[in-house]
Write a protein that holds these residues in place. Sequence first.
Motif, PDB file in Angstrom:
ATOM      1  N   ASP A  31       0.892  -1.334   0.092  1.00  0.00           N
ATOM      2  CA  ASP A  31      -0.039   0.041   0.141  1.00  0.00           C
ATOM      3  C   ASP A  31       0.830   1.098  -0.041  1.00  0.00           C
ATOM      4  N   ALA A  32       1.934   1.308   0.904  1.00  0.00           N
ATOM      5  CA  ALA A  32       2.797   2.390   0.911  1.00  0.00           C
ATOM      6  C   ALA A  32       3.473   2.664  -0.724  1.00  0.00           C
ATOM      7  N   GLU A  33       3.969   1.508  -1.175  1.00  0.00           N
ATOM      8  CA  GLU A  33       4.332   1.639  -2.711  1.00  0.00           C
ATOM      9  C   GLU A  33       3.351   2.128  -3.380  1.00  0.00           C
ATOM     10  N   ALA A  34       2.025   2.033  -3.186  1.00  0.00           N
ATOM     11  CA  ALA A  34       1.207   2.574  -4.172  1.00  0.00           C
ATOM     12  C   ALA A  34       0.860   4.043  -3.853  1.00  0.00           C
ATOM     13  N   ILE A  35       0.819   4.330  -2.537  1.00  0.00           N
ATOM     14  CA  ILE A  35       0.456   5.757  -2.368  1.00  0.00           C
ATOM     15  C   ILE A  35       1.399   6.715  -2.464  1.00  0.00           C
ATOM     16  N   ALA A  36       2.703   6.351  -2.497  1.00  0.00           N
ATOM     17  CA  ALA A  36       3.741   7.394  -2.290  1.00  0.00           C
ATOM     18  C   ALA A  36       3.686   7.949  -3.718  1.00  0.00           C
ATOM     19  N   PRO A  37       3.646   7.521  -4.930  1.00  0.00           N
ATOM     20  CA  PRO A  37       3.518   8.400  -6.172  1.00  0.00           C
ATOM     21  C   PRO A  37       2.344   9.261  -6.028  1.00  0.00           C
ATOM     22  N   ILE A  38       1.307   8.877  -5.537  1.00  0.00           N
ATOM     23  CA  ILE A  38      -0.123   9.822  -5.358  1.00  0.00           C
ATOM     24  C   ILE A  38       0.357  11.180  -4.591  1.00  0.00           C
ATOM     25  N   ILE A  39       1.123  10.704  -3.507  1.00  0.00           N
ATOM     26  CA  ILE A  39       1.749  11.955  -2.354  1.00  0.00           C
ATOM     27  C   ILE A  39       2.778  12.825  -3.481  1.00  0.00           C
ATOM     28  N   ALA A  40       3.671  11.998  -4.212  1.00  0.00           N
ATOM     29  CA  ALA A  40       4.546  12.947  -5.046  1.00  0.00           C
ATOM     30  C   ALA A  40       3.886  13.847  -5.994  1.00  0.00           C
TER      31      ALA A  40
END
Length: 416
Positions: free
Chosen positions: A395-404
């Motif tokens: 989940d962290a790997e999926a959300i990190a690009p969204i935050i970026a």
Amino acid sequence: MTQFIDCLIIGGGQAGLAMSRCLVEAGIENVVLERGSLANRWTEARWPSLRLLTPGWMTRLPGQQLAGEADGFLGAADLAERLQGYARTQGLPVIENIDVLALEKLGDRFRAVTSHGSWIARSVVVATGACDRPRIPGWGRKLSAAIQQISSSQYRGVDHLPEGGVLVVGASATGVQLAGEIAASGRQTMLAAGSHVRSPRRYRGRDLFEWLDASGFLADRTPGGRSPAQLIAQPSLQLIGSGDAREVDLFSLARSGVIVAGRAVSAAGSVIGFADDLPEGMARAEQRRQRMLSGIDSFIESAGIDAPEEPQAHKLGGLLIPMAGAIDLREHGISTVLWATGYRRDYSWIHFDACDAQGELRQHGGLCDVPGLFALGLPFMRHRASSFIDGVGRDAEAIAPIIANYLHAHEGLRVA
């Protein structure tokens, strides 16, 4: 003193660490604030004999395998040490022993007021997880003061309990494990059972989680049409982290001498009332079990895997007539009620409109409806394994690009 950051991560457990690592890799400046020592809930809010329900090979976070198959099922203290090691080896920006007192909205930014100054952040990840405050029904206050009440997070072993028998309330993984441990000590033990999922530790020659992982069961997307509170309330599998393939369910507990009762629904003095709907709940538990095992069977067949059939696993666990109605705990020698009824989230420190009527964060897949606010580590957040150590990393790997992308779209991104 006020400090500035692109992304503030609140919570230093596996979720916060996984998120920080993914953001570091993406070049996004971040900091993790942990109110105690790193991964402290694994040592301070877990009983000493607890072992993970997932095998060692599933104990992994982005960029690092924390355990292997040979490690079996890690104990809580061992896991805490490995999480601390993960933070060190990955060079994560963690500040320990800092309490977030308030999170406020400041225009298009956030201000976190802490026990050691303030932070201004362009984005925030709430990674405090699902195990926040014990969820104890309000009617528990009607129990007599002569009956000791503790939550599963306060349990430190049978020897630390008052003399006498114990009523364990809750029949998911925690409740059945604790009831089994207490009964094995020779104490009178009762278990008040509600919703649950009866599960085998091993099936068709392999650990259950090997099949659930390979078949895609754990990756099943979050079902639609359910509120965050409904998703979080889903019962966990009745399992124990044991290399001897030992199963723990209502039937095995009853055979070991545990008195099984229905849901605990009321109290008055030393009298407690149990619902009479456990037979229906057990029927639903069997349906969940059969769906899960049938899904594994279909995967084995479609993949052409040679695995011995196990028809016995599809049979009912036995005959069980649960206790219902009202009983006097003292007359049954019960001096302690141990609440294994799960947890509630306490977001009272968030000082803006971010939660629904049930007090849960309004989020979908970790994206809150407040721009710049994200969540991580909640059950069923994106898929079945979202609250597992293995799943939270995905989940962290999926959300990190969204935050970026959010930060890039809102100017002034500072790259670490």
